[in-house]
Write an enzyme that holds these catalytic residues in place. Structure first.
Site, mmCIF file in Angstrom:
data_model
loop_
_atom_site.group_PDB
_atom_site.id
_atom_site.type_symbol
_atom_site.label_atom_id
_atom_site.label_comp_id
_atom_site.label_asym_id
_atom_site.label_seq_id
_atom_site.Cartn_x
_atom_site.Cartn_y
_atom_site.Cartn_z
ATOM 1 C CD GLN A 18 -34.046 25.657 -23.940
ATOM 2 O OE1 GLN A 18 -34.257 26.027 -25.077
ATOM 3 N NE2 GLN A 18 -32.839 25.685 -23.402
ATOM 4 C CG PHE A 70 -31.502 21.630 -29.729
ATOM 5 C CD1 PHE A 70 -30.807 20.583 -29.147
ATOM 6 C CD2 PHE A 70 -32.588 21.325 -30.526
ATOM 7 C CE1 PHE A 70 -31.177 19.267 -29.362
ATOM 8 C CE2 PHE A 70 -32.968 20.009 -30.750
ATOM 9 C CZ PHE A 70 -32.256 18.984 -30.170
ATOM 10 C CD GLU A 127 -32.119 30.929 -22.514
ATOM 11 O OE1 GLU A 127 -31.354 30.318 -23.270
ATOM 12 O OE2 GLU A 127 -31.712 31.737 -21.644
ATOM 13 N NE ARG A 184 -22.176 31.591 -22.613
ATOM 14 C CZ ARG A 184 -21.479 30.906 -21.691
ATOM 15 N NH1 ARG A 184 -20.467 30.135 -22.054
ATOM 16 N NH2 ARG A 184 -21.768 31.004 -20.417
ATOM 17 N NE ARG A 205 -25.930 20.717 -27.582
ATOM 18 C CZ ARG A 205 -26.238 19.453 -27.874
ATOM 19 N NH1 ARG A 205 -26.832 19.164 -29.008
ATOM 20 N NH2 ARG A 205 -25.952 18.487 -27.031
ATOM 21 C CG PHE A 218 -26.159 32.010 -25.115
ATOM 22 C CD1 PHE A 218 -27.527 31.899 -25.322
ATOM 23 C CD2 PHE A 218 -25.695 33.099 -24.384
ATOM 24 C CE1 PHE A 218 -28.401 32.852 -24.808
ATOM 25 C CE2 PHE A 218 -26.567 34.059 -23.863
ATOM 26 C CZ PHE A 218 -27.920 33.926 -24.074
ATOM 27 C CB THR A 272 -22.356 35.902 -19.117
ATOM 28 O OG1 THR A 272 -23.430 35.964 -20.049
ATOM 29 C CG2 THR A 272 -21.309 34.900 -19.606
ATOM 30 C CB ALA A 303 -25.665 28.726 -19.474
ATOM 31 C CD GLU A 323 -24.543 26.198 -23.851
ATOM 32 O OE1 GLU A 323 -24.138 26.249 -22.669
ATOM 33 O OE2 GLU A 323 -24.944 27.186 -24.472
#
Lengths: 502, 760
Positions: free
Chosen positions: B201, B232, B236, B314, B346, B348, B445, B514, B715
């Site tokens: 990702q 998902f 990342e 988050r 997904r 986070f 964020t 995100a 998400e």
């Protein structure tokens, strides 16, 4: 060396080892990368292909099956017609299933998609008639894809695509196997199939009759070899055995495939009972019981047995021989008082009651050179007198946390015959004779049911593992017994999950 | 037969996925499908099953001489060092000296086949001085072991309240179970660099980390990602070890190297959604209206920081979901445990934060004897009570209307009554119904990640290639961007090709995460389209003598007053007129800012809203259950593609349902993961798809100027499944006399236990 038909073309396998999987052959040797590896253990269905097995001894073609190519030996599909997603349709000539998957937005990441296409096509090919296909419901579609995992879509559009494409195919059937290798079937089966495929010490054998099977076993497997051999093995549906190859990376020296031994492939009803050949698959038995014998407990259990891909390959003999305490057949068979016919490398047969077969965890009375030839269910069985319940974390394609089966006959208001068996609660599948004795000769009332349940709860000492805690296994087993006895007492079914496809 | 290839699709239209034909025919390539050079070698890693300790000796002699083995490396063989932490140091490619979780790779093998590599790694002789591992949040809290500093955000004044409720909830994590396991292919180039095909990702992160472990400048590493077989969040940061390991071997051997993790290794060695052990004290009046919320979120981060800073943050941001807390105190602890390092998934952290307050809402309702939906509605952020616990003012009050609409469309009150009647007469089965909202903040964020670039190339035959740093994992990003670009030029969608994400086409890309993919890359692509359109307009005015009126791009033509050319013709003429037909586009999200230490600012550009009502039925004897009906109303703004957005909502709901019901991540007492394969970790199957599944969009354009006024959708809908967990808990209550605790996930065993508690 061997031959098979792949997407309507006869291909030579080249040299291969007994532990080579069909999936590896397709992807690496043939460059057919549409078939994916998602798990390597037969749990996700991304590697699903369709196989038309060769004609049987009577010249009858069995129905085509979808199977997990990751846990299918390449050797197992010699002389078969194999169909992959590439053989179903191409971008400029889509199969109706593929077209519907596009128009219903049924793919997101797309990795599982070829496997779903294959299961949906297999469902169409296996449908009894165009009329039956056109009448299929959402439940039928769920069953067709219950061995395929999708992590993106939530399945709703795939189910929609199934129903849309079924209508198209019911009107305009699509021929996928012709031209077939039917001439291969007759010529090769008898000549090539039972020969060594690689060399004397590295071979995949396909004996076609009992005599040839015992000879092969006599040559490779010694009766006094007490270790469970991992290099010289008997293979049936390989839905469990092949995990040695794909998860533990074991090499096989010699494999003897039981699935084409004609004597192991029959189902016979005779005066002394129903005798099922050990190499009969769960799918074949599901159809047999559905069509021939009304036994809702067996049919409902088989519908939740693994997945279509597993049922199409897995055999009743394999489910018993691997001696797993959590196998689905043994509780049913114990409750039905089944016996096994065991045969050794010298061709000597003996009969053993299933209740005497298990010795300890993954240990049985089976000698190293012995195999299960058939399972016999007594003639006097009343098929409606069996109730079974399976409890698992997920309803579809999951292994039991506990599974109970109760066979119970009543006469003159009292229990006249009773057998209680469970899987998942001990090191082996077990019968609970003390409970049976408690119930015998008494009216099946609330007090008796409560006593039996208490007694079961007290006698269980299951383990805690990833599937369930010991406490839950005990409680759920008691609940299963109570449900079953309540159902016998009242005739009312009261469950959410059994017959989920009904 | 192919209905999908020859149509033009605009934004807002239900175009099929751009790769749909490739998906259904198996012709779409994933990394493992790319034909490899003849001498490619394959990687496997070796480890011990000891969760914590010092490595005393590592005898690899038998590994080195095993059949097929070409090369063996340990941490000291990595030129740029073993650390591959994406944000903070601490994540290692190969452990050296210290073992921090069971199954952590200690060495790696390259062999002529994957099978040979896997057989070889078993031959190592490993000696470890084992120490006592920290295996759970409580142990880490007791030992004060954290991967990163804790934070507490407090706002408002505490007043006395009539009611005080305390509680705690343990929320288990989730395995991504993307169907395509982690994989990378490294191919050496003749300039000392490499090309990496990675299922990632975040190609930019792969580029940065591969350059780091090889001691190269970033421009020597080219990363390409055409598509992933699901991600998902799991690809990342977790794709990096594969790419880095393949790259190290490729650089050493000057051979192509593929590293594909078999499922078992993937489930042992890659991070998952964090477990959270959380506690709360809520204060409220007799109507259930909050005056104070004190919530502590303890995350099981595993052995290293990975992305846990932002994930716990988050979770803190979503501890209020869509509700107003006059006084709030929210604490996030990033606990260090001797388990695999947990990562993005997904939502986070948002789902774990939100579940706490939704669980508490039902307890408040239980305490006061009020319908849970009414307690929820009374506490929504609203005019005069519109400041979140992190100081962001909410000015668009979507949830109140959205909840009213769903309450009415799903017949919530009538069905509650019908269920009560049913439960009175049904002995063995009980039903439950719950309606819960979702308010999910949209923006990274980490502020610097809120930037995106695009590269637009118009070829002189009129065909268009669009590229951006966003990656395709099945979510339909490339389909949406293609529609946006096609619409900008008024051409058919197939005029626009979306090529693989490549680090040498668009540099410094943010992760596709995100839920930001179409928001940011869509705006970057639009900016590039605008630049080319301006150039074409300038050319038309100066060279073709067209008027100053704006050019209209529609139906394959370009009009300006009475002048009219086909798009292809105009492009052809512009090329002959020596106009540059390629350009970049860039977007950075405006207005956002946040002070992490003070817990104050505007971290989110906007919020995505939704709500779901779920009805379940349980078997009180066994704890088995079924989801009978789901009604969803989701705010996607102006949908960029209704078919794709519907797919995201349905898929996210079912994925969330799996997290909260059958997917149970478990470790044994030695710290080894026992849910290590699909045979013992159960994601939903088709039977788990709700039989009645009504999904609708809440029709309202995004008030913020996002691309075509759409909203993010990746998400937010995952958290709609919280309604299923709440409904199961209500059904358990119906089996007894009070609202019981219900474990997460609510397996049949957990439901069975909750029924027993409800009856006590």
């Amino acid at each position: 060396m061997g031959r098979l038909t792949l997407n309507r073309q006869i291909v030579d396998t080249g040299a291969f080892a007994p532990h080579d999987s069909l999936l590896g052959f397709l992807r690496d040797a043939r460059g057919l990368t549409g078939t994916k590896e998602g798990c390597g253990s037969g749990d996700c269905g991304a590697c699903t292909v369709i196989v038309q097995p060769p004609a049987d001894a009577n010249g009858q073609l069995p129905p085509p099956i979808n199977l997990n190519s990751c846990i299918t030996p390449l050797g197992a599909v010699l002389d078969c017609d194999v169909l992959t997603v590439e053989g179903v349709g191409q971008p400029d000539q889509l199969h109706p299933v593929q077209d519907a998957m596009i128009t219903e937005h049924a793919s997101q990441c797309g990795f599982c998609t070829p496997g779903f296409v294959m299961s949906l096509v297999a469902n169409q090919l296996r449908s009894a008639s165009s009329e039956a296909l056109a009448k299929q419901t959402r439940s039928d579609a769920i069953e067709a894809i219950s061995g395929n995992l999708c992590r993106c879509t939530g399945y709703r559009p795939i189910l929609a695509a199934a129903l849309v494409s079924n209508q198209v195919v019911a009107t305009n059937p699509v021929e996928l196997f012709k031209p077939t290798a039917t001439e291969l079937d007759s010529t090769l089966l008898n000549t090539v199939a039972s020969q060594n495929l690689v060399s004397e010490e590295h071979a995949y054998h396909h004996p076609t009759n009992l005599q040839s099977l015992t000879e092969h076993i006599g040559r490779t497997i010694k009766a006094d070899d007490n270790s469970l051999s991992t290099t010289n093995v008997l293979l049936a549906g390989t839905t469990d055995a092949w995990l040695n190859v794909t998860q533990r990376y074991a090499d096989l020296t010699t494999a003897i495939d039981l699935t084409r031994v004609v004597e192991l492939r029959s189902i016979e009803r005779a005066d002394d009972g129903l005798t099922i050949g050990a190499a009969v698959t769960h799918s074949e038995l599901l159809h047999f019981f559905d069509d021939t014998i009304e036994c809702p407990a067996i049919v409902a259990t088989l519908q939740r047995f693994g997945s279509p891909q597993i049922r199409n390959r897995g055999t009743i003999g394999g489910n018993i021989a691997n001696a797993s305490p959590i196998a689905d057949w043994p509780p049913l068979l114990l409750a039905l008082n089944a016996t096994l016919q065991l045969v050794n490398s010298k061709g000597i047969a003996r009969t053993v009651a299933l209740s005497d077969y298990y010795l300890a965890y993954r240990q049985t009375v089976l000698a190293a050179d012995e195999f299960i030839a058939s399972v016999t269910l007594p003639a006097e069985i009343l098929w409606h007198a069996l109730i079974a319940h399976k409890i698992s974390k997920r309803i579809e394609d999951d292994i039991s946390s506990t599974m109970g089966a109760v066979y119970l006959e009543q006469q003159d208001g009292v229990v006249s015959l009773c057998r209680v068996a469970f899987g998942g609660v001990a090191a082996t599948p077990v019968r609970f004779e003390a409970i049976e004795v408690m119930l015998m000769g008494k009216p099946l009332n609330k007090a008796l049911i409560a006593d039996a349940c208490d007694a079961l709860g007290r006698s269980l000492n299951p383990i805690s593992d990833v599937r369930a805690s010991a406490d839950y296994r005990r409680a759920a087993s008691v609940a299963v017994l109570r449900k079953a006895l309540d159902e016998f007492a009242t005739g009312n079914q009261q469950t959410l999950t059994q017959g989920a496809h009904a | 037969m192919n209905k999908s290839s020859d149509q033009s699709y605009r934004p807002r239209e239900a175009a099929p996925h751009e790769s749909a034909t490739g998906h259904v025919t198996g012709t779409a390539h994933y990394v493992d499908d790319i034909p490899v050079p003849a001498n490619t070698v394959h990687v496997a890693t070796g480890s011990t099953n000891i969760a914590a300790g010092k490595l005393l000796s590592l005898d690899l002699s038998a590994v080195r001489t095993a059949a097929g083995v070409v090369d063996v490396i340990t941490a000291k063989d990595i030129p740029g060092g073993t650390d591959i932490g994406p944000v903070f140091p601490g994540d290692v490619l190969l452990a050296h000296e210290t073992i921090e979780y069971a199954g952590q790779p200690l060495f790696a093998v390259a062999a002529t086949s994957l099978r040979a590599a896997q057989q070889a790694v078993k031959l190592a002789v490993i000696e470890v001085d084992a120490t006592t591992p920290l295996l759970d949040v409580d142990a880490a809290l007791a030992a004060k072991q954290f991967v990163l500093p804790s934070r507490t955000w407090e706002r408002g004044e505490k007043t006395t309240a009539a009611q005080v409720l305390t509680g705690k909830l343990y929320v288990r994590g989730q395995e991504h179970f993307y169907l395509e396991g982690q994989v990378a292919l490294a191919i050496p180039e003749d300039n000392g660099g490499l090309v990496l095909h990675s299922s990632t990702q975040h190609p930019d992160d792969i580029q940065k980390l591969v350059a780091r472990v090889l001691g190269l400048a970033m421009h020597h590493v080219r990363v390409t990602s055409r598509r992933m077989g699901g991600a998902f969040g799991g690809k990342e940061s977790q794709a990096a070890p594969l790419a880095c390991m393949a790259a190290v071997f490729a650089a050493r051997l000057q051979r192509s190297v593929k590293y594909r993790m078999p499922r078992h290794d993937d489930m042992v060695q890659t991070g998952k959604r964090h477990d959270f052990s959380s506690s709360y004290q809520l204060e409220f009046d007799d109507n259930g209206v909050f005056s104070s919320a004190d919530i502590t979120l303890n995350a099981k981060c595993g052995y290293s920081p990975d992305l846990s800073d932002g994930i716990v943050e988050r979770a803190m941001f979503h501890a209020n979901n869509g509700y107003h807390f006059p006084h709030s105190r929210i604490t996030g602890n990033r606990c260090k445990t001797n388990t695999v390092s947990n990562t993005a998934f997904r939502g986070f952290g948002g789902p774990q934060g939100m579940l706490i307050i939704e669980a508490a809402m039902d307890e408040v309702a239980e305490r006061l004897g009020i319908d849970p939906l009414d307690v929820r509605k009374r506490n929504l952020l609203r005019p005069g009570a519109n400041t979140t616990p992190y100081g962001q003012e909410v000015n668009h009050y979507v949830l109140a209307d959205l909840l009213d609409e769903l309450e009415s469309s799903c017949d919530y009150r009538e069905r509650k009554e019908a269920i009560e009647t049913y439960n009175k007469s049904s002995h063995w089965n009980k039903k439950g119904l719950a309606l819960t909202p979702v308010q999910f903040g949209i923006s990274f964020t980490a502020k610097h990640l809120n930037q995106a670039g695009a590269l637009l190339q118009v070829y002189r035959d009129g065909s268009i290639d669009i590229n951006h740093a966003g990656t395709e994992m099945g979510q339909g990003l490339h389909t949406k961007i293609r529609q946006i670009v096609a619409n900008a030029f008024g051409v058919a969608a197939q005029t626009v090709l979306h090529s693989a994400t490549q680090s040498d086409k668009v540099p410094n890309g943010s992760p596709t995460a995100a839920s930001s993919g179409s928001d940011m890359n869509g705006m970057a692509a639009l900016a590039a389209c605008d630049t080319i359109k301006e150039r074409l307009a300038e050319f038309a005015r100066s060279q073709l003598g067209w008027s100053d009126q704006p050019l209209i791009f529609a139906e394959g033509n370009v009009r300006c007053g009475d002048n009219n050319l086909s798009f292809n013709e105009l492009v052809q003429q512009a090329y002959m007129g020596r106009v540059s037909l390629s350009t970049t586009g860039f977007y950075s999200t405006p207005d956002i800012h946040f002070d992490k230490e003070k817990g104050h600012g505007m971290p989110f550009y906007y919020f995505a809203y939704g709500a779901a009502a779920t009805e379940v039925i349980i078997d009180i004897n066994t704890g088995e259950y079924r989801v009978e009906r789901v009604d969803i109303l989701q705010d996607v703004g102006n949908s960029l593609n209704p078919a794709i957005d519907l797919g995201q909502i349905e898929g996210a709901y079912v994925q969330g349902l799996g997290w909260l019901t059958t997917e149970e991540l478990l470790w044994n007492d030695a710290g080894q993961i026992t849910s290590n394969g699909p045979a013992n970790y159960k994601i939903p199957t088709a039977l788990d798809c709700p039989a009645e599944f009504n999904v609708n969009f809440f029709k309202q354009a995004n008030p913020q100027p996002t691309v075509h006024r759409s909203k993010a959708v990746g998400e937010p809908p995952l958290m709609l499944a919280i309604s299923a967990w709440c409904a199961l808990r209500q059904a358990c209550k119906a089996a007894g006399n009070h609202l019981p605790a219900l474990a997460v996930p609510a397996t049949p065993e957990a439901v069975f236990n909750a029924v027993q508690e409800a009856r006590r």
